[in-house]
Enzyme design. Sequence first.
Site, mmCIF file in Angstrom:
data_model
loop_
_atom_site.group_PDB
_atom_site.id
_atom_site.type_symbol
_atom_site.label_atom_id
_atom_site.label_comp_id
_atom_site.label_asym_id
_atom_site.label_seq_id
_atom_site.Cartn_x
_atom_site.Cartn_y
_atom_site.Cartn_z
ATOM 1 N N HIS A 134 -2.623 2.301 -5.770
ATOM 2 C CA HIS A 134 -3.569 1.212 -5.518
ATOM 3 C C HIS A 134 -3.791 0.389 -6.782
ATOM 4 C CE1 HIS A 134 -6.027 -0.561 -2.472
ATOM 5 N NE2 HIS A 134 -7.121 -0.533 -3.215
ATOM 6 N N ARG A 146 -0.964 -1.954 -7.113
ATOM 7 C CA ARG A 146 -1.160 -3.062 -6.167
ATOM 8 C C ARG A 146 -2.106 -4.106 -6.764
ATOM 9 N NH1 ARG A 146 -1.296 -4.384 -0.596
ATOM 10 N NH2 ARG A 146 -3.332 -4.957 0.250
ATOM 11 N N HIS A 184 -3.711 -8.962 3.345
ATOM 12 C CA HIS A 184 -5.168 -8.971 3.497
ATOM 13 C C HIS A 184 -5.544 -9.727 4.773
ATOM 14 C CE1 HIS A 184 -5.928 -8.365 -1.093
ATOM 15 N NE2 HIS A 184 -5.806 -7.220 -0.449
ATOM 16 N N LYS A 189 -1.626 -2.764 8.158
ATOM 17 C CA LYS A 189 -2.783 -2.342 8.939
ATOM 18 C C LYS A 189 -2.803 -3.052 10.282
ATOM 19 C CE LYS A 189 -5.933 -1.091 5.160
ATOM 20 N NZ LYS A 189 -7.267 -1.347 4.545
ATOM 21 N N ARG A 194 0.843 -1.194 0.000
ATOM 22 C CA ARG A 194 0.000 0.000 0.000
ATOM 23 C C ARG A 194 0.882 1.249 0.000
ATOM 24 N NH1 ARG A 194 -2.004 -3.613 3.890
ATOM 25 N NH2 ARG A 194 -4.121 -4.402 3.457
ATOM 26 N N TYR A 250 -9.617 -10.792 -6.838
ATOM 27 C CA TYR A 250 -8.738 -10.754 -8.001
ATOM 28 C C TYR A 250 -8.976 -11.923 -8.940
ATOM 29 C CZ TYR A 250 -6.301 -7.286 -5.233
ATOM 30 O OH TYR A 250 -6.005 -6.174 -4.492
#
Length: 334
Positions: free
Chosen positions: A279, A282, A305, A205, A181, A314
């Site tokens: 993004h 990515r 994730h 995150k 990210r 995806y």
Amino acid sequence: MIGMPSTEGAHGTGKRARRPDLRAARAALPEPVRKLIDDYERHLSLERGLSAHTVRAYLGDIVSLMGFVDGNGGRFEDLDIGTLRGWLARQREEGASRTTLARRAAAARTFTAWAHRGGALASDPGGRLVAPRAHRKLPGVLRAEQASDVMRFSAAGAEQRDPVALRDSAIVELLYATGVRVSELCGLDVGDVDFSRRVVLVLGKGGKERVVPFGVPAETALRAWLDEGRGKLAVETKEPGKVALFLGARGGRLDPRTARRIVHDAVGSVPGANDMGPHGLRHSAATHLLEGGADLRSVQELLGHATLATTQLYTHVTVDRLKAIHDRAHPRAR
């Protein structure tokens, strides 16, 4: 009513509403509610370890909800499912998208569950709250040959050994090589790069660390930036022990907005490529990994994730491409 104005423009206007003043809306709430929100903020930041951006998004939704309750003469202790549905209905009337409604419903559910666990609510009305499912649509991705053209464009700009061009080339290469990210990229320090193993330590995150590999082209670009470019932009760091990997033109840590501009400019140099920022790179990296035979679990780990369901998005892109190739190439496709 003390509610926060919607950040979504009305349908069909093409205009964005003014960013709500979170501090003013929060200060206008009754003192007991403000104290509850203060406690919730500490819970999000300290106990859950969420980023400042995520915490602000959660709090914005909760302040909006509490403003709606207060503006309609209600009390937090009496919060029920009808009030929650009325709050979401108001957001919809103001033009909020399905994605925004889904996010705000999720924020409300998380908040009421926390308040119930702590005894601030006798029951948890958020457990019954349902909102429209958000449209989970991926942006356009680069084809593999387009991604190669983007990298070549960036590398060509760095041939003059200008420090900013060297930096930009390393940024584009590393973003595509790792799929990190933009916030993760800008948070990298020089010590996070291990050239002996060709991996980078990423803080993702929720404060979760992961190790992500990169290839030879990214290594070449990074070494050129560190050996020939970074020292020309560097200034004394204000964070002892922290040496930012990527720097802005004035020597401070790179701002995500600058990284987005760099990627937009690089992708814009390739005819026919979808306009995209970090993004999009990515998404392109994830798609190309799956098309190359990588399994979902590995891609999930690389991208950081939390759930496999996010990574599975995806597969829709790759399946659509496979079907298109099949339709063109197989003699019995039609």
